[in-house]
Write an enzyme that holds these catalytic residues in place. Structure first.
Site, PDB file in Angstrom:
ATOM      1  NE  ARG A 141      18.581  -4.792  -1.197  1.00  0.00           N
ATOM      2  CZ  ARG A 141      18.356  -6.051  -0.853  1.00  0.00           C
ATOM      3  NH1 ARG A 141      19.198  -6.676  -0.046  1.00  0.00           N
ATOM      4  NH2 ARG A 141      17.290  -6.688  -1.295  1.00  0.00           N
TER       5      ARG A 141
ATOM      6  NE  ARG B 102      -6.328   6.009  -0.673  1.00  0.00           N
ATOM      7  CZ  ARG B 102      -6.874   5.879  -1.880  1.00  0.00           C
ATOM      8  NH1 ARG B 102      -7.933   5.096  -2.049  1.00  0.00           N
ATOM      9  NH2 ARG B 102      -6.399   6.545  -2.915  1.00  0.00           N
TER      10      ARG B 102
ATOM     11  CG  LEU C 284      -6.740   1.586  -2.579  1.00  0.00           C
ATOM     12  CD1 LEU C 284      -5.719   1.571  -1.440  1.00  0.00           C
ATOM     13  CD2 LEU C 284      -6.237   2.446  -3.716  1.00  0.00           C
TER      14      LEU C 284
ATOM     15  CE1 TYR D 201       0.462   3.530  -4.938  1.00  0.00           C
ATOM     16  CE2 TYR D 201      -0.206   5.363  -6.324  1.00  0.00           C
ATOM     17  CZ  TYR D 201      -0.267   4.023  -6.001  1.00  0.00           C
ATOM     18  OH  TYR D 201      -1.065   3.195  -6.746  1.00  0.00           O
TER      19      TYR D 201
ATOM     20  CD  GLU E 224      -8.157  -3.365  -5.836  1.00  0.00           C
ATOM     21  OE1 GLU E 224      -8.605  -2.219  -5.704  1.00  0.00           O
ATOM     22  OE2 GLU E 224      -7.170  -3.786  -5.202  1.00  0.00           O
TER      23      GLU E 224
ATOM     24  CG  HIS F  93      15.015  -7.999   3.665  1.00  0.00           C
ATOM     25  ND1 HIS F  93      16.234  -8.050   3.031  1.00  0.00           N
ATOM     26  CD2 HIS F  93      14.124  -8.528   2.800  1.00  0.00           C
ATOM     27  CE1 HIS F  93      16.087  -8.585   1.841  1.00  0.00           C
ATOM     28  NE2 HIS F  93      14.816  -8.890   1.663  1.00  0.00           N
TER      29      HIS F  93
ATOM     30  CE  LYS G 210      -3.349   5.448  -4.441  1.00  0.00           C
ATOM     31  NZ  LYS G 210      -3.592   4.482  -5.503  1.00  0.00           N
TER      32      LYS G 210
HETATM   33  N1  DCS Z   1      -7.626   0.035  -6.693  1.00  0.00           N
HETATM   34  C1  DCS Z   1      -6.338   0.143  -7.082  1.00  0.00           C
HETATM   35  C2  DCS Z   1      -5.486  -1.079  -7.092  1.00  0.00           C
HETATM   36  C3  DCS Z   1      -5.835   1.389  -7.479  1.00  0.00           C
HETATM   37  O1  DCS Z   1      -4.551   1.500  -7.854  1.00  0.00           O
HETATM   38  C4  DCS Z   1      -6.688   2.530  -7.472  1.00  0.00           C
HETATM   39  C5  DCS Z   1      -6.217   3.885  -7.881  1.00  0.00           C
HETATM   40  C6  DCS Z   1      -8.023   2.350  -7.076  1.00  0.00           C
HETATM   41  C7  DCS Z   1      -8.447   1.096  -6.668  1.00  0.00           C
HETATM   42  C8  DCS Z   1      -8.982   3.505  -7.031  1.00  0.00           C
HETATM   43  O2  DCS Z   1      -8.676   4.381  -5.974  1.00  0.00           O
HETATM   44  P1  DCS Z   1      -8.986   5.923  -6.036  1.00  0.00           P
HETATM   45  O3  DCS Z   1     -10.448   6.039  -6.374  1.00  0.00           O
HETATM   46  O4  DCS Z   1      -8.718   6.386  -4.638  1.00  0.00           O
HETATM   47  O5  DCS Z   1      -8.127   6.527  -7.054  1.00  0.00           O
HETATM   48  N2  DCS Z   1      -4.944   4.041  -8.372  1.00  0.00           N
HETATM   49  C9  DCS Z   1      -4.342   5.330  -8.581  1.00  0.00           C
HETATM   50  C10 DCS Z   1      -3.120   5.195  -9.390  1.00  0.00           C
HETATM   51  O6  DCS Z   1      -2.211   4.459  -9.135  1.00  0.00           O
HETATM   52  N3  DCS Z   1      -3.209   6.001 -10.425  1.00  0.00           N
HETATM   53  O7  DCS Z   1      -4.378   6.672 -10.458  1.00  0.00           O
HETATM   54  C11 DCS Z   1      -5.158   6.307  -9.343  1.00  0.00           C
END
Ligand code: DCS
Length: 288
Positions: A99, A51, A201, A32, A177, A101, A145
């Site tokens: 379903r 991305r 990420l 996503y 993070e 895996h 992501k």
């Molecule tokens: N790390 C994680 C785990 C995230 O979910 C996100 C953003 C980031 C870093 C920052 O990435 P971006 O700068 O590219 O947004 N998560 C998105 C989400 O799930 N909702 O809003 C942003």
């Protein structure tokens, strides 16, 4: 509510349906993106969609459209919904199949996207927010992501239950993070953030910030730092598409610096707003 996009169709939300054996629904087998829109224009849209294609590739999911075709569809959706300032959420799953895996021999990926009007988080950006610290129990491919977010959700839920806005995650004492953001500290006029490895990420906001560091004369190191260094930092902030550059003024029970958003953080916020204006034009009515 406006229209939603399902594959290549614009329909109302009520008309949309997902198969109970959709692999995204059953396994989180999909990827996503969340894209910011300011003044009717996507901010760093190209980077987000690049991305998405990279994440898809990493899970061996072949997308049945090109980046250009997807961009055009999202543009159309935004215009149809008269989105001014908000977000576009989009995801692609491996689609529906009996379903099991292993990947199905045949399945049609399912794309869904919708828009939401949401202002910039002005109040939080001005006064700063608080964070907790939690164990990073996620898998080792956080660079993807993916729709699998339970580790992130549990951490965020714990933070919220403690009255905090974000959970800062660590692996054996090394900060990775946030639960839905990247985390940065500033110590002795130098910014530190975890390198873009498989453990985080690589945020699009993060990438913009590192460019802006050069612009405002702040040196940076993409090097991991410890939880102790986090507590001893002069400034701490988190960054994401929705939160932008959000100062963190308290981590657990410890105030950061003097407990107010730091000077470098504020400079970065100003530079970030400049970057938005450069790409999307004036920010009239974009505040919450
Ligand atoms: N790390 C994680 C785990 C995230 O979910 C996100 C953003 C980031 C870093 C920052 O990435 P971006 O700068 O590219 O947004 N998560 C998105 C989400 O799930 N909702 O809003 C942003």
């Amino acid at each position: 509510m406006g229209k939603i996009l399902v594959n290549d169709q614009f329909i109302s939300r009520e008309e949309g349906s997902i198969d109970i054996e959709d692999r995204g629904y059953q396994f989180g087998d999909g990827v996503y993106e969340v894209i910011r829109v300011y003044g009717g224009k996507m901010f760093t849209g190209k980077e987000h969609l690049t991305r998405l294609f990279e994440s898809s590739k990493k899970i061996l999911l072949e997308l049945p459209f090109t980046q250009e075709e997807l961009t055009a569809k999202l543009q159309e959706l935004m215009e149809m919904n008269k989105l001014h300032t908000g977000t576009i959420y989009l995801q692609v799953t491996r689609g529906a199949a009996p379903r099991q895996h292993q990947f199905p021999g045949q399945s049609k990926p399912v794309l869904t996207a919708y828009t939401k009007e949401v202002g910039r988080p002005e109040e939080g950006m001005n006064k700063g927010m608080t964070a907790t610290v939690a164990d990073d129990v996620r898998w080792l491919r956080c660079d993807i992501k993916s729709l699998n977010l339970l580790g992130n959700l549990l951490a965020k839920q714990e933070a919220m239950a403690n009255g905090s806005f974000e959970a800062i995650l660590h692996r054996d004492g090394t900060v990775t993070e946030g639960s839905s953001s990247n985390v940065f500290i500033i110590k002795d006029n130098q910014l530190h953030t975890h390198p873009a490895t498989n453990l985080i990420l690589n945020g699009i906001t993060r990438r913009v910030i590192l460019q802006l560091c050069n612009e405002i004369g702040l040196t940076y190191k993409e090097e991991a730092f410890s939880v102790e260094e986090l507590y001893a930092a002069d400034e701490v902030f988190m960054a994401s598409t929705t939160a932008e550059i959000m100062p963190l003024v308290q981590v657990r029970d410890v105030p950061v610096g003097d407990g107010k958003p730091g000077e470098w953080t504020k400079k970065l916020q100003v530079a970030f707003k400049g970057a938005i204006q450069q790409q999307c034009g004036e920010l009239v009515g974009a505040e919450e």
